[in-house]
Scaffold this active site. Structure first.
Site, PDB file in Angstrom:
ATOM      1  N   ASN A   9       0.675 -47.614  26.606  1.00  0.00           N
ATOM      2  CA  ASN A   9      -0.169 -47.315  27.771  1.00  0.00           C
ATOM      3  C   ASN A   9       0.409 -48.106  28.940  1.00  0.00           C
ATOM      4  O   ASN A   9       0.212 -49.316  29.033  1.00  0.00           O
ATOM      5  CB  ASN A   9      -1.611 -47.743  27.458  1.00  0.00           C
ATOM      6  CG  ASN A   9      -2.509 -47.644  28.679  1.00  0.00           C
ATOM      7  OD1 ASN A   9      -2.136 -47.060  29.694  1.00  0.00           O
ATOM      8  ND2 ASN A   9      -3.701 -48.220  28.583  1.00  0.00           N
ATOM      9  N   LYS A  11      -0.338 -48.003  31.938  1.00  0.00           N
ATOM     10  CA  LYS A  11      -1.330 -48.293  32.995  1.00  0.00           C
ATOM     11  C   LYS A  11      -0.728 -47.956  34.360  1.00  0.00           C
ATOM     12  O   LYS A  11       0.030 -47.002  34.473  1.00  0.00           O
ATOM     13  CB  LYS A  11      -1.820 -49.736  32.889  1.00  0.00           C
ATOM     14  CG  LYS A  11      -2.305 -50.049  31.469  1.00  0.00           C
ATOM     15  CD  LYS A  11      -3.090 -51.324  31.373  1.00  0.00           C
ATOM     16  CE  LYS A  11      -3.532 -51.524  29.918  1.00  0.00           C
ATOM     17  NZ  LYS A  11      -4.417 -52.642  29.732  1.00  0.00           N
ATOM     18  N   HIS A  94     -10.732 -45.257  28.595  1.00  0.00           N
ATOM     19  CA  HIS A  94     -10.194 -46.615  28.481  1.00  0.00           C
ATOM     20  C   HIS A  94     -11.192 -47.601  29.103  1.00  0.00           C
ATOM     21  O   HIS A  94     -11.866 -47.272  30.078  1.00  0.00           O
ATOM     22  CB  HIS A  94      -8.838 -46.706  29.192  1.00  0.00           C
ATOM     23  CG  HIS A  94      -8.146 -48.004  28.924  1.00  0.00           C
ATOM     24  ND1 HIS A  94      -8.428 -49.152  29.629  1.00  0.00           N
ATOM     25  CD2 HIS A  94      -7.199 -48.343  28.004  1.00  0.00           C
ATOM     26  CE1 HIS A  94      -7.686 -50.142  29.147  1.00  0.00           C
ATOM     27  NE2 HIS A  94      -6.929 -49.681  28.167  1.00  0.00           N
ATOM     28  N   GLU A  96     -10.845 -49.983  31.034  1.00  0.00           N
ATOM     29  CA  GLU A  96     -10.657 -50.219  32.468  1.00  0.00           C
ATOM     30  C   GLU A  96     -11.300 -49.113  33.291  1.00  0.00           C
ATOM     31  O   GLU A  96     -11.778 -49.338  34.395  1.00  0.00           O
ATOM     32  CB  GLU A  96      -9.154 -50.362  32.777  1.00  0.00           C
ATOM     33  CG  GLU A  96      -8.637 -51.729  32.314  1.00  0.00           C
ATOM     34  CD  GLU A  96      -7.189 -51.736  31.858  1.00  0.00           C
ATOM     35  OE1 GLU A  96      -6.434 -50.806  32.191  1.00  0.00           O
ATOM     36  OE2 GLU A  96      -6.812 -52.698  31.148  1.00  0.00           O
ATOM     37  N   GLU A 166     -10.518 -50.746  20.912  1.00  0.00           N
ATOM     38  CA  GLU A 166      -9.977 -51.797  21.767  1.00  0.00           C
ATOM     39  C   GLU A 166     -11.095 -52.746  22.178  1.00  0.00           C
ATOM     40  O   GLU A 166     -11.824 -52.468  23.140  1.00  0.00           O
ATOM     41  CB  GLU A 166      -9.345 -51.187  23.025  1.00  0.00           C
ATOM     42  CG  GLU A 166      -8.214 -50.225  22.735  1.00  0.00           C
ATOM     43  CD  GLU A 166      -7.242 -50.135  23.905  1.00  0.00           C
ATOM     44  OE1 GLU A 166      -6.068 -50.427  23.693  1.00  0.00           O
ATOM     45  OE2 GLU A 166      -7.667 -49.797  25.028  1.00  0.00           O
ATOM     46  N   GLY A 172      -5.180 -57.359  27.379  1.00  0.00           N
ATOM     47  CA  GLY A 172      -4.436 -58.070  28.413  1.00  0.00           C
ATOM     48  C   GLY A 172      -4.713 -59.565  28.452  1.00  0.00           C
ATOM     49  O   GLY A 172      -4.336 -60.257  29.388  1.00  0.00           O
ATOM     50  N   SER A 212      -3.803 -56.608  23.180  1.00  0.00           N
ATOM     51  CA  SER A 212      -2.795 -57.643  22.958  1.00  0.00           C
ATOM     52  C   SER A 212      -2.025 -57.479  21.649  1.00  0.00           C
ATOM     53  O   SER A 212      -1.643 -58.457  21.008  1.00  0.00           O
ATOM     54  CB  SER A 212      -3.414 -59.042  23.042  1.00  0.00           C
ATOM     55  OG  SER A 212      -3.971 -59.256  24.320  1.00  0.00           O
TER      56      SER A 212
HETATM   57  P1  PGA Z   1      -2.779 -54.779  26.169  1.00  0.00           P
HETATM   58  O1  PGA Z   1      -3.531 -53.441  26.616  1.00  0.00           O
HETATM   59  O2  PGA Z   1      -1.876 -54.413  25.026  1.00  0.00           O
HETATM   60  O3  PGA Z   1      -2.030 -55.226  27.392  1.00  0.00           O
HETATM   61  O4  PGA Z   1      -3.846 -55.747  25.756  1.00  0.00           O
HETATM   62  C1  PGA Z   1      -3.970 -52.516  25.659  1.00  0.00           C
HETATM   63  C2  PGA Z   1      -4.693 -51.398  26.357  1.00  0.00           C
HETATM   64  O5  PGA Z   1      -5.383 -51.662  27.349  1.00  0.00           O
HETATM   65  O6  PGA Z   1      -4.585 -50.226  25.963  1.00  0.00           O
END
Ligand code: PGA
Length: 249
Positions: A9, A11, A94, A96, A166, A172, A212
């Site tokens: 992803n 982003k 997601h 976010e 998630e 993140g 992560s």
């Molecule tokens: P990350 O993000 O691996 O940077 O924690 C995962 C995601 O948001 O899909």
């Protein structure tokens, strides 16, 4: 048996030149992987990344889609538009988007239904906030996200669905759920799906872990029986790291 899949992803990262380079670099590195593999990229990168990855094993996905085919929805992109350019995957809901853009279980439901209708596999994200986990509400939160997110879905619909678990506090942040915790929570998700949609759906549905996931923890996470793959943010932005994750041992 469920075939594992590792999905990047990106982003809101990578201008076209960088996007093409990263995609090109990945091709030889993941060629021999046992897992399926895809990258979900910004809208403006879709076409050029798709061109670079044509006739490779790496699928290309978007990160959101509207529920209507067209109409007065300024700023949105429809699943019909994604289908037209040959996009195979789309992330939906997601955290976010839930956190910053008002995404709800209801809109997740509508977007997912629309995407699969256009032959795009929806990667539907669920997960609890840190305070919800600390208050012992994780299972209630997930049950609600699943019940409402997949309301009125049929067994057949799940052929085009992947769930990504998630935990929001792990995204993140460098904090990963322990492999045991992630496995147990994914088992809870699978059992909830079984309750709602039956054994067949629950056994065939791929459920990924995200948050992560990186080159150091992938092997342990992927050794767990319930974890069918990963949704990778930060670590998907470097070809060598992402490839190491795709080629987990
Ligand atoms: P990350 O993000 O691996 O940077 O924690 C995962 C995601 O948001 O899909």
């Amino acid at each position: 048996m469920r075939k594992p899949i590792i999905i990047g992803n990106w982003k809101m990262n990578k201008l076209q030149q960088d996007a093409k380079e990263l995609a090109k670099e990945l091709i030889p590195l993941v060629q021999g992987s046992l897992a399926d593999c895809a990258v979900c990229v910004p809208y403006t990168d879709l076409i050029c990344v798709k061109e670079v990855l044509a006739n490779t094993k790496i699928g290309v996905g978007a990160q959101n889609a509207h529920w209507a085919d067209n109409g007065a929805f300024t700023g949105e992109v429809s699943p019909a538009m994604l289908e037209e350019i040959g996009i195979s995957y789309c992330v939906i809901g997601h955290s976010e988007r839930r956190q910053y853009f008002g995404e709800t279980d209801k809109t997740v439901n509508m977007r997912t239904a629309a995407v699969i209708k256009h032959n795009i596999t929806a990667i539907v994200c669920v997960g609890e906030l840190l305070e919800e986990r600390e208050e012992g509400k994780t299972e209630n939160v997930l049950r609600k996200q699943i019940t409402e997110g997949f309301k009125n879905f049929s067994e057949d619909d799940f052929k085009k669905i992947i769930i990504a678990y998630e935990p929001v506090w792990a995204i993140g942040t460098g904090k990963t759920a322990t492999a045991e915790d992630a496995n147990a929570t994914i088992l809870f998700i699978r059992n909830t799906i079984k309750e709602l949609f039956g054994e067949n759906v629950s056994q065939n549905l791929r459920i990924l872990y995200g948050g992560s996931m990186n080159t150091k923890n992938v092997d342990e996470l992927m050794s767990m029986p319930e974890i069918d793959g990963g949704l990778i943010g930060g670590a998907s932005l470097k070809a060598a790291d992402f490839a190491r994750i795709v080629n987990y041992r």
